[in-house]
Motif scaffolding. Structure first.
Motif, PDB file in Angstrom:
ATOM      1  N   ILE A 150      -6.222 -22.454 -13.153  1.00  0.00           N
ATOM      2  CA  ILE A 150      -6.507 -23.595 -12.525  1.00  0.00           C
ATOM      3  C   ILE A 150      -5.715 -23.479 -11.392  1.00  0.00           C
ATOM      4  N   ALA A 151      -6.428 -23.565 -10.100  1.00  0.00           N
ATOM      5  CA  ALA A 151      -6.008 -23.348  -8.785  1.00  0.00           C
ATOM      6  C   ALA A 151      -5.481 -24.993  -8.364  1.00  0.00           C
ATOM      7  N   VAL A 152      -4.327 -25.273  -8.483  1.00  0.00           N
ATOM      8  CA  VAL A 152      -3.700 -26.542  -8.173  1.00  0.00           C
ATOM      9  C   VAL A 152      -2.703 -26.578  -7.159  1.00  0.00           C
ATOM     10  N   ALA A 153      -3.321 -25.805  -5.972  1.00  0.00           N
ATOM     11  CA  ALA A 153      -2.315 -25.476  -4.802  1.00  0.00           C
ATOM     12  C   ALA A 153      -1.877 -26.879  -4.154  1.00  0.00           C
ATOM     13  N   MET A 156      -0.832 -21.514  -9.117  1.00  0.00           N
ATOM     14  CA  MET A 156      -2.016 -21.318 -10.145  1.00  0.00           C
ATOM     15  C   MET A 156      -1.245 -21.880 -11.422  1.00  0.00           C
ATOM     16  N   LEU A 157      -1.869 -22.456 -11.961  1.00  0.00           N
ATOM     17  CA  LEU A 157      -1.464 -23.114 -13.458  1.00  0.00           C
ATOM     18  C   LEU A 157      -2.218 -22.300 -14.465  1.00  0.00           C
ATOM     19  N   THR A 158      -1.643 -21.592 -15.193  1.00  0.00           N
ATOM     20  CA  THR A 158      -2.153 -20.647 -16.328  1.00  0.00           C
ATOM     21  C   THR A 158      -1.948 -21.364 -17.664  1.00  0.00           C
ATOM     22  N   ILE A 159      -2.729 -21.340 -18.557  1.00  0.00           N
ATOM     23  CA  ILE A 159      -2.588 -21.676 -19.713  1.00  0.00           C
ATOM     24  C   ILE A 159      -2.915 -20.704 -20.685  1.00  0.00           C
ATOM     25  N   ASP A 160      -2.269 -20.129 -21.563  1.00  0.00           N
ATOM     26  CA  ASP A 160      -2.519 -19.110 -22.428  1.00  0.00           C
ATOM     27  C   ASP A 160      -2.842 -19.725 -23.895  1.00  0.00           C
ATOM     28  N   LEU A 161      -3.944 -19.300 -24.538  1.00  0.00           N
ATOM     29  CA  LEU A 161      -4.292 -19.795 -25.587  1.00  0.00           C
ATOM     30  C   LEU A 161      -4.351 -18.660 -26.517  1.00  0.00           C
ATOM     31  N   VAL A 162      -4.171 -18.627 -28.005  1.00  0.00           N
ATOM     32  CA  VAL A 162      -4.161 -17.798 -28.827  1.00  0.00           C
ATOM     33  C   VAL A 162      -4.766 -18.585 -30.351  1.00  0.00           C
ATOM     34  N   ARG A 163      -5.878 -17.492 -30.904  1.00  0.00           N
ATOM     35  CA  ARG A 163      -6.559 -18.000 -32.091  1.00  0.00           C
ATOM     36  C   ARG A 163      -5.855 -17.542 -33.368  1.00  0.00           C
ATOM     37  N   GLU A 164      -5.254 -18.383 -34.211  1.00  0.00           N
ATOM     38  CA  GLU A 164      -4.672 -17.890 -35.419  1.00  0.00           C
ATOM     39  C   GLU A 164      -5.295 -18.539 -36.463  1.00  0.00           C
ATOM     40  N   ILE A 165      -6.025 -17.585 -37.283  1.00  0.00           N
ATOM     41  CA  ILE A 165      -6.820 -17.995 -38.419  1.00  0.00           C
ATOM     42  C   ILE A 165      -5.761 -17.897 -39.471  1.00  0.00           C
ATOM     43  N   ARG A 191     -11.105 -31.312 -19.104  1.00  0.00           N
ATOM     44  CA  ARG A 191     -11.038 -31.167 -20.433  1.00  0.00           C
ATOM     45  C   ARG A 191     -11.715 -29.998 -21.087  1.00  0.00           C
ATOM     46  N   PHE A 192     -11.093 -29.366 -22.111  1.00  0.00           N
ATOM     47  CA  PHE A 192     -11.531 -28.160 -22.583  1.00  0.00           C
ATOM     48  C   PHE A 192     -11.604 -28.298 -24.119  1.00  0.00           C
ATOM     49  N   GLU A 193     -12.809 -28.172 -24.469  1.00  0.00           N
ATOM     50  CA  GLU A 193     -12.932 -28.363 -26.099  1.00  0.00           C
ATOM     51  C   GLU A 193     -12.663 -27.111 -26.586  1.00  0.00           C
ATOM     52  N   LEU A 194     -11.730 -26.928 -27.446  1.00  0.00           N
ATOM     53  CA  LEU A 194     -11.243 -25.637 -28.128  1.00  0.00           C
ATOM     54  C   LEU A 194     -11.824 -25.505 -29.656  1.00  0.00           C
ATOM     55  N   ALA A 195     -11.936 -24.301 -30.164  1.00  0.00           N
ATOM     56  CA  ALA A 195     -12.396 -24.003 -31.217  1.00  0.00           C
ATOM     57  C   ALA A 195     -11.336 -24.091 -32.306  1.00  0.00           C
ATOM     58  N   ASP A 196     -11.745 -24.169 -33.611  1.00  0.00           N
ATOM     59  CA  ASP A 196     -10.755 -24.428 -34.727  1.00  0.00           C
ATOM     60  C   ASP A 196      -9.699 -23.326 -34.525  1.00  0.00           C
ATOM     61  N   HIS A 197      -8.410 -23.614 -35.019  1.00  0.00           N
ATOM     62  CA  HIS A 197      -7.509 -22.701 -35.020  1.00  0.00           C
ATOM     63  C   HIS A 197      -6.831 -21.889 -33.914  1.00  0.00           C
ATOM     64  N   PRO A 202     -10.129 -29.097  -9.285  1.00  0.00           N
ATOM     65  CA  PRO A 202     -10.140 -27.996  -8.850  1.00  0.00           C
ATOM     66  C   PRO A 202     -10.869 -26.670  -9.481  1.00  0.00           C
ATOM     67  N   PRO A 203     -10.938 -25.575  -8.727  1.00  0.00           N
ATOM     68  CA  PRO A 203     -11.706 -24.637  -9.623  1.00  0.00           C
ATOM     69  C   PRO A 203     -10.715 -24.049 -10.668  1.00  0.00           C
ATOM     70  N   TYR A 204     -11.424 -23.456 -11.691  1.00  0.00           N
ATOM     71  CA  TYR A 204     -10.682 -22.583 -12.890  1.00  0.00           C
ATOM     72  C   TYR A 204     -11.549 -21.495 -13.386  1.00  0.00           C
ATOM     73  N   ASP A 205     -10.685 -20.635 -13.841  1.00  0.00           N
ATOM     74  CA  ASP A 205     -11.424 -19.495 -14.419  1.00  0.00           C
ATOM     75  C   ASP A 205     -10.894 -19.345 -16.237  1.00  0.00           C
ATOM     76  N   ILE A 206     -11.617 -18.892 -16.917  1.00  0.00           N
ATOM     77  CA  ILE A 206     -11.367 -18.795 -18.390  1.00  0.00           C
ATOM     78  C   ILE A 206     -11.619 -17.170 -18.647  1.00  0.00           C
TER      79      ILE A 206
END
Length: 157
Positions: A53-56, A117-126, A99-105, A37-41
């Motif tokens: 992600i649109a998961v109707a 809509m499935l929303t996934i919140d990400l946070v970068r914590e160094i 699959r989404f490759e995420l940066a370190d931390h 399904p289509p997705y936005d970042i």
């Protein structure tokens, strides 16, 4: 049309960038054939991101979000429903995997399913140990005896 790049010449002239080149190779090979399904970042703030992600048609039990060693995987598999009674079936319910490759931390802070809509919140914590820090510079005293003079004095003895 997929284009493949050979990173071998770069390996010869670089040290310590192995992870970068493997990320580039993985991004090339793991590119999803289907973007359904289509997705936005979206970057929602300083060090904060959201994947939508649109998961109707998918229920919460039909979706799975997993995070392991910098790889976020979102899979959806709908429970089998009887085809009886459908005159037309236009809402897609086929299984998917993104699959989404995420940066370190970068870590997943939360995932919500609301109105299809499935929303996934990400946070970068160094970590504090990796954050930039100011190094104090000590002064050099001209009155202190220099090291070469001490070495010459030891030779004379």
């Amino acid at each position: 049309m997929a284009t493949s790049y050979d990173y071998t010449p770069l390996f010869r002239s670089s040290v310590g960038f192995d992870r970068v080149f493997s990320l580039l190779e993985n991004a090339q090979s793991a590119r999803s054939i289907s973007d359904w399904p289509p997705y936005d970042i979206v970057k929602t703030g300083d060090g904060a991101y959201r994947i939508s992600i649109a998961v109707a048609g998918f229920a919460q039990d039909d979706l799975e979000v997993t995070f392991q060693s910098n790889l976020l995987t979102v899979t959806g598999k709908k429970q089998e429903v009887a085809n009886e009674g459908y005159l037309h079936r236009g809402i897609a319910g086929r299984p998917f995997e993104h699959r989404f490759e995420l940066a370190d931390h970068v870590r997943v802070s939360k995932a919500d399913l609301h109105n299809g809509m499935l929303t996934i919140d990400l946070v970068r914590e160094i970590p504090e140990a990796l954050k930039p820090r100011k190094i104090s510079i000590s002064g050099y005293s001209a009155l202190a005896p220099s090291t070469p003079a001490q070495i010459e004095a030891q030779k004379a003895a």
